[in-house]
Design a protein around this motif. Structure first.
Motif, short mmCIF file in Angstrom:
data_model
loop_
_atom_site.label_atom_id
_atom_site.label_comp_id
_atom_site.label_asym_id
_atom_site.label_seq_id
_atom_site.Cartn_x
_atom_site.Cartn_y
_atom_site.Cartn_z
N PHE A 177 0.84 -1.19 0.00
CA PHE A 177 0.00 0.00 0.00
C PHE A 177 0.88 1.25 0.00
CE2 PHE A 177 -2.19 3.43 2.25
CZ PHE A 177 -3.25 3.63 1.39
N LEU A 178 1.89 1.27 0.84
CA LEU A 178 2.79 2.43 0.90
C LEU A 178 3.47 2.64 -0.46
CD1 LEU A 178 4.35 1.84 4.42
CD2 LEU A 178 2.77 3.67 3.77
N LEU A 179 3.93 1.56 -1.07
CA LEU A 179 4.57 1.68 -2.38
C LEU A 179 3.59 2.19 -3.43
CD1 LEU A 179 6.75 -1.55 -2.29
CD2 LEU A 179 7.58 0.82 -2.16
N SER A 180 2.32 1.80 -3.32
CA SER A 180 1.31 2.27 -4.28
C SER A 180 1.09 3.78 -4.18
CB SER A 180 -0.02 1.53 -4.08
OG SER A 180 -0.73 2.03 -2.96
N LEU A 181 1.44 4.35 -3.03
CA LEU A 181 1.35 5.80 -2.84
C LEU A 181 2.61 6.52 -3.33
CD1 LEU A 181 -0.15 5.90 0.78
CD2 LEU A 181 -1.38 6.25 -1.39
N GLY A 182 3.59 5.76 -3.79
CA GLY A 182 4.86 6.35 -4.20
C GLY A 182 5.79 6.59 -3.03
N CYS A 183 5.52 5.93 -1.91
CA CYS A 183 6.27 6.17 -0.68
C CYS A 183 7.69 5.58 -0.73
CB CYS A 183 5.51 5.56 0.50
SG CYS A 183 6.34 5.77 2.08
N LYS A 184 8.66 6.46 -0.54
CA LYS A 184 10.04 6.03 -0.34
C LYS A 184 10.49 6.34 1.09
CE LYS A 184 11.40 6.53 -5.14
NZ LYS A 184 12.32 7.16 -6.09
N TYR A 185 9.79 7.29 1.72
CA TYR A 185 10.09 7.71 3.08
C TYR A 185 8.79 7.71 3.89
CZ TYR A 185 14.40 9.33 0.96
OH TYR A 185 15.57 9.38 0.28
N LEU A 186 8.79 7.00 5.00
CA LEU A 186 7.64 6.99 5.90
C LEU A 186 8.04 7.69 7.19
CD1 LEU A 186 4.75 6.13 6.61
CD2 LEU A 186 5.74 4.02 7.54
N PHE A 187 7.48 8.87 7.41
CA PHE A 187 7.71 9.63 8.63
C PHE A 187 6.60 9.23 9.60
CE2 PHE A 187 10.64 13.38 7.78
CZ PHE A 187 11.22 12.81 6.66
N SER A 188 6.97 8.54 10.67
CA SER A 188 5.97 8.05 11.61
C SER A 188 6.14 8.65 12.99
CB SER A 188 6.07 6.52 11.73
OG SER A 188 5.12 6.04 12.66
N ASP A 189 5.01 9.04 13.54
CA ASP A 189 4.95 9.42 14.95
C ASP A 189 5.16 8.15 15.76
OD1 ASP A 189 4.36 11.12 17.19
OD2 ASP A 189 2.34 10.28 17.22
N VAL A 190 5.47 8.29 17.04
CA VAL A 190 5.67 7.13 17.90
C VAL A 190 4.50 6.97 18.86
CG1 VAL A 190 7.14 6.13 19.71
CG2 VAL A 190 8.19 7.26 17.73
N ASP A 191 4.34 7.93 19.75
CA ASP A 191 3.36 7.81 20.83
C ASP A 191 1.93 7.80 20.32
OD1 ASP A 191 5.19 7.65 22.94
OD2 ASP A 191 5.45 9.83 22.91
N ASN A 192 1.25 6.72 20.65
CA ASN A 192 -0.14 6.47 20.30
C ASN A 192 -0.34 6.24 18.80
OD1 ASN A 192 -2.50 5.91 21.66
ND2 ASN A 192 -3.43 7.78 20.92
N THR A 193 0.75 6.08 18.08
CA THR A 193 0.70 5.71 16.67
C THR A 193 1.28 4.31 16.53
OG1 THR A 193 0.87 8.00 15.93
CG2 THR A 193 1.49 6.30 14.34
N LEU A 194 2.52 4.13 16.95
CA LEU A 194 3.14 2.81 16.95
C LEU A 194 2.95 2.09 18.28
CD1 LEU A 194 6.50 3.55 15.08
CD2 LEU A 194 4.37 2.62 14.14
#
Length: 185
Positions: free
Chosen positions: A21-38
């Motif tokens: 799914f991420l690749l289908s968005l053209g994603c090469k970089y995923l910037f992720s929050d930590v708290d309450n996200t992961l």
């Protein structure tokens, strides 16, 4: 203005977001929050599910970048076993620090996706940088102070969205209740 704050995609949990799914968005970089996200705020280190998901996304060629408003101690401890790029004190939704990180990595709005749980920090950061935003919604935490407003904004900005239609059936009933109140007015 409210549509500016609406996430592009909603997920109940981060692990529902596949590398494909991420690749289908053209994603090469995923910037992720930590708290309450992961992980919940009170979880100091990633569990095996988080680690496995990070490995799968990384193995797909996507660079994971942890971006948090939390302090360095929290983020360094969380990242110790993951070993991905991690930045604390990002001052989201400010563009300054996140823009500098994107520039340092060679990331662009077209190849960067943001993942988070809060509108006024995470969504707004992605929007201000021109990137795609994925919202990690947790019915168990939507009742935290301040997030009821976010639930109402998400509902009011995407009420016609097919993607939200199923999401409105969330166990906490916040979206359904806000829809009912709106219809009674």
């Amino acid at each position: 203005m409210l549509s500016y704050l609406a996430p592009d995609h909603y997920f109940n949990n981060f692990y529902e977001i596949s590398p494909d799914f991420l690749l289908s968005l053209g994603c090469k970089y995923l910037f992720s929050d930590v708290d309450n996200t992961l992980a919940p705020y009170e979880v100091a280190e990633p569990d095996e599910r988080i680690s496995a998901w990070i490995r799968a996304v990384s193995d797909a060629g996507i660079v994971i970048v942890l971006v948090s408003n939390n302090g360095p101690e929290r983020i360094e401890l969380f990242n110790r076993t993951l070993g991905v790029r991690a930045y604390a004190d990002c001052k989201k939704p400010s563009r300054k620090r996140l823009g500098a990180i994107m520039k340092e990595l060679g990331a662009t709005p077209k190849n960067t996706v943001f993942l988070g749980d809060q509108i006024y920090t995470d969504v707004l950061s992605a929007r201000r940088l021109g990137a795609v935003y994925l919202n990690r919604f947790d019915a168990g935490t939507i009742l935290r102070p301040g997030l009821i407003t976010e639930a109402v904004i998400i509902h009011s900005t995407a009420a016609a969205d097919d993607q939200l239609a199923a999401f409105i059936q969330c166990p906490c009933g916040v979206f359904a209740a806000s829809k009912q109140r709106k219809n009674k007015a």
